[in-house]
Design an enzyme around this catalytic site. Structure first.
Site: not given
Ligand code: GAL
Length: 633
Positions: A142, A313
Site C-alpha cells: 500500500e 485484502e
Molecule cells: C491495509 C494494510 C494491511 C492492514 C489492513 C487492515 O491497509 O495493507 O496491512 O493494515 O489494512 O485493515
C-alpha cells in the site's frame, strides 16, 4: 477467480503452520500472501539473513497445495536500519520526522534507503525467484498508506530540484511557467527551490502541482526498481502491488504500467465510515457498505494494469481503523467475494487468516479468531468457494460506458478546491453511481485508453486536458459528457489564454466567463434538480439544453457532446444518463435502492446491498438482504 488469505507465519509458532495450511485449503483457499512486513525476521541484524524460517514456511504452505504470493518487506524497515541512517524517514508537512514504531517510516527519495531496498529485494528474489510455490510477487505494501506519498525531507528537496531542472531546463522557463513574478517569488537557480510546505500562506499552486507530480514519479520509480530486480530473478512470474481505496496521491496508472496485476485492498465498511457519505447512507449501508464502493474500485483497478486485477485484502469482519467499526451483515463477505468475480477479478484474498491477539491490529477480525476457532466469515468463504467452483471462470467484455479517471485532476482540484465541497473523488463516484443505478457496466479508464468502441463516455472533470485528448473525443460518434472545470487549467496550472474549457472549447461550443462556489446547504432550483456547490457562467451561441429557474445555462449540447456547468446533483446526473443512453441506444434498467447488476461474458449477477429483502422487477422475485442471484448472460 482464486481465493486466498493474508498470513503472517512469523506471528505464530512454527508447529501451527502445517495445520493452518491444511485448514486454509480445506476452506477453499488456494492462495496465501506472506512476507510483506517480515524484514526484522528476514534480516535480524545488518547483513545477517535468517532464511530458515521463511524457507520452511513457504515449503509448508506449498506442501499443503497452496500457491504463494510473496511480498517484499520494504514497507517496514527495521529499527537497526533506521538507526543506521536516521535521515531516511519521511518529514511531514509541518517539518517533523515520521518516527519508528509503526510502519511506512521511509522517504521515497532517500537514496540510501533505496539502495537498502534494492539489496533486500535482490536477496529475496535470488533466494525464491525460482521457487515453484511462488506464483506472484507483491512490491512493498500500500504505497502511500498513512499519508506517506509526500515527504518534505532534505532528500526529497534535492531530488525535486533535479526533477525540476530536467523538466524545465532553465530557471527562467520555470519562473515563467509558474508565474513567479507574482509576489516576487522568482528564483535565480534550481538550487534555491524548496518543497512547497511551511510557507506563510498557500504556496503557488503550480509549485504544488509539480511537487505532486514529482512525488508521484518517485513512487513509480521506487516501485520500478523492485519490479526490475524481481523480473531478473523470477522471469515470467506475475508482479502486483496492493493499492488502496479512495486514494489518489500518486498516479496509479503509471505504477500499473510496470506491474502485471493491479490488486487493491477492499474494506467497504471502513470506507463508508471514513469518506463523504451522508449520515443516512452510513446508517442504511452500515453493515454492507455503499453498493458502489467495492464495484467502483474493481472497475478502476481493472483499468490500471491492462485488465488484470484482483482483491489482495478483503474485509472479513470488523476492522480496527475507522471511527466506528461495525460487523458485516451475514452474507456480505460472500457477496463481496462474488461481486469481485463479477467484475473480472483473478483473485480475492481475505485479510487476514487469523486475528492477531497483539499489537496495533488486535481488534481487526480475521477468518479465524485469535484462539483459532472459526470467525463468522469462514462459512461464507466456503459458500463463495462453492459458487465459484460451480460457475467456472468468468471473463468480462468491454463495458458500454467509459468513465475517464485522472489522478492529476484529483491533485489539481485538491490543490485549488475553490469551494470546500468540490471533491474530485466524490464527483467521479457520483457519476459512476448514477450509471450503475441504471444497470450499466462501466470501465473506469485513463485518458490514454482507446475510447473508440464505447457507447457513452463520461469525463466527470479534467482540468488539464492532456495533449491529443480533445482530438480523441472529437473523433467519437457516441454521446460524451464533460463535467465542470474541464479544460480550466494549463499544464502549468494557469488559466488558458482563451479561458476555459481551453482545448475543449471547439467541442463544447462555449467559453466559461465566471465561476462561483456555493456553501453547503445552498441549493438553487431548476426543473427536477438543484444546483449546489459549483456553477459556471458560459458565453455561447448555443441555447442551453438545460437551464435553472432563472434561465442560467446548466448543460450545453453540441453534436453529441454535453458540457455541464454545475456540480451535478443526483437528479441531474440521472437525467443526463437517461438522455445519453437514449441517444446511444443503450438499454437501462430501473433498479430498486440497493440493487446492482453486473455482467460477465457468461453470467448476469444481481446483488442486494440493502439491509432488507427487496423485490427486483427484472428478476420478478424478492432478494433477501446481502444476497445475490445468478443468471446466464
Ligand atoms: C491495509 C494494510 C494491511 C492492514 C489492513 C487492515 O491497509 O495493507 O496491512 O493494515 O489494512 O485493515
Amino acid at each position: 477467480m482464486k481465493l486466498g488469505c493474508c498470513y503472517y507465519p512469523e506471528h505464530w509458532p512454527e508447529e501451527r503452520w502445517a495445520e493452518d495450511a491444511r485448514r486454509m485449503a480445506a476452506m477453499g483457499l488456494s492462495l496465501v500472501r506472506i512476507g510483506e512486513f517480515a524484514w526484522s525476521r528476514i534480516e535480524p541484524e545488518p547483513g545477517r539473513y535468517d532464511w530458515g524460517w521463511l524457507d520452511r514456511a513457504i515449503d509448508t504452505l506449498h506442501a499443503a497445495g497452496l500457491q504463494i504470493i510473496l511480498g517484499t518487506p520494504t514497507a517496514t524497515p527495521p529499527k537497526w536500519l533506521v538507526d543506521s541512517m536516521p535521515d531516511m524517514v519521511a518529514i511531514d508537512q509541518q517539518g517533523r520526522p515520521r518516527g519508528f514504531g509503526s510502519r511506512r517510516h521511509y522517504c521515497f527519495s532517500h537514496e540510501g534507503y533505496r539502495a537498502e531496498c534494492r539489496r533486500i529485494v535482490t536477496a529475496l528474489a535470488q533466494r525464491y525467484g525460482q521457487h515453484p510455490g511462488i506464483v506472484m510477487w507483491q512490491t512493498d505494501n500500500e504505497y502511500g498508506c498513512h499519508d506517506t506519498v509526500l515527504s518534505f525531507s532534505a532528500a526529497a528537496a534535492s531530488a525535486f530540484r533535479g526533477w525540476l531542472a530536467a523538466r524545465y531546463g532553465s530557471i527562467d522557463t520555470l519562473n515563467a511557467a509558474w508565474g513567479n513574478v507574482f509576489w516576487s517569488m522568482e528564483y535565480r537557480s534550481f538550487a534555491q527551490i524548496d518543497p512547497p510546505n511551511l510557507t506563510v500562506t498557500e504556496a503557488n499552486p503550480a509549485h504544488w502541482l509539480d511537487y505532486r507530480r514529482f512525488a508521484s514519479d518517485q513512487v513509480a520509480s521506487f516501485n520500478r526498481e523492485q519490479v526490475n530486480i524481481i523480473r531478473a530473478h523470477a522471469p515470467g512470474v506475475d508482479i502486483t502491488h496492493n493499492f488502496m481505496g479512495f486514494f489518489t496521491e500518486f498516479d496509479h496508472h503509471a505504477v500499473g504500467r510496470d506491474i502485471d496485476v493491479a490488486t487493491w485492498d477492499s474494506y467497504p465498511l471502513g470506507f463508508l465510515e471514513q469518506f463523504w457519505f451522508s449520515g443516512d447512507e452510513k446508517r442504511a449501508y452500515l453493515r454492507q457498505g455503499h453498493p458502489d464502493i467495492a464495484a467502483f474500485h474493481h472497475d478502476l483497478y481493472r483499468g490500471c494494469s491492462g485488465g488484470r486485477w484482483g482483491v489482495m485484502e478483503q474485509q472479513p469482519g470488523p476492522v480496527n481503523w475507522a471511527r466506528f467499526n461495525p460487523a458485516p451483515l451475514p452474507g456480505m463477505v460472500a457477496l463481496w467475494t462474488l461481486e469481485a468475480c463479477a467484475h473480472g477479478a483473478e483473485l480475492t484474498s481475505y485479510f487476514r487468516w487469523r486475528q492477531a491477539p497483539f499489537a496495533q491490529e488486535q481488534m481487526h477480525a480475521g477468518l479465524l479468531r485469535p484462539d483459532s476457532s472459526e470467525a463468522e466469515a469462514a462459512d461464507e468463504v466456503r459458500a463463495a468457494a462453492a459458487v465459484l467452483a460451480d460457475i467456472g471462470p468468468q471473463a468480462c467484455g468491454q463495458a458500454p460506458v467509459a468513465l475517464v479517471f485522472s489522478y492529476e485532476a484529483a491533485w489539481v482540484i485538491g490543490i485549488q478546491p475553490q469551494g470546500a465541497s468540490f471533491r474530485y473523488l466524490e464527483l467521479v463516484f457520483e457519476c459512476y453511481s448514477a450509471l450503475r443505478q441504471r444497470g450499466l457496466d462501466v470501465d473506469i479508464v485513463s485518458h490514454e485508453a482507446d475510447l473508440a468502441d464505447y457507447r457513452m463516455v463520461v469525463v466527470p472533470t479534467l482540468p488539464i486536458v492532456p495533449e491529443g485528448f480533445a482530438a480523441k473525443l472529437a473523433a467519437l460518434d457516441c454521446p460524451v459528457l464533460l463535467g465542470p472545470r474541464s479544460g480550466s487549467k494549463t499544464e502549468s496550472f494557469a488559466i488558458p489564454a482563451g479561458l476555459a474549457p481551453g482545448d475543449l472549447k471547439p467541442l463544447a461550443g462555449l467559453t466559461v466567463t465566471r465561476v462561483e462556489s456555493l456553501r453547503d446547504g445552498v441549493a438553487e432550483t431548476a426543473e427536477g434538480f438543484a444546483v449546489t456547490r459549483w456553477r459556471e457562467d458560459a458565453a455561447s451561441d448555443l441555447a442551453p439544453e438545460l437551464a435553472d429557474s432563472e434561465g442560467r445555462g446548466v448543460v450545453y449540447y453540441k453534436g453529441g457532446v454535453r458540457y455541464c456547468t454545475v456540480w451535478p446533483d443526483r437528479a441531474l446526473l440521472a437525467l443526463l444518463v437517461e438522455r445519453m443512453a437514449d441517444e446511444a441506444g443503450v438499454k437501462l434498467i430501473d433498479l430498486p435502492e440497493g440493487i446492482r447488476v453486473r455482467r460477465t461474458q457468461t453470467h448476469a449477477f444481481t446483488f442486494n446491498y440493502a439491509a432488507q429483502a427487496v423485490f427486483v422487477p427484472h428478476l420478478g422475485a424478492a432478494l433477501p438482504p446481502a444476497s445475490w442471484h445468478l443468471d446466464p448472460a
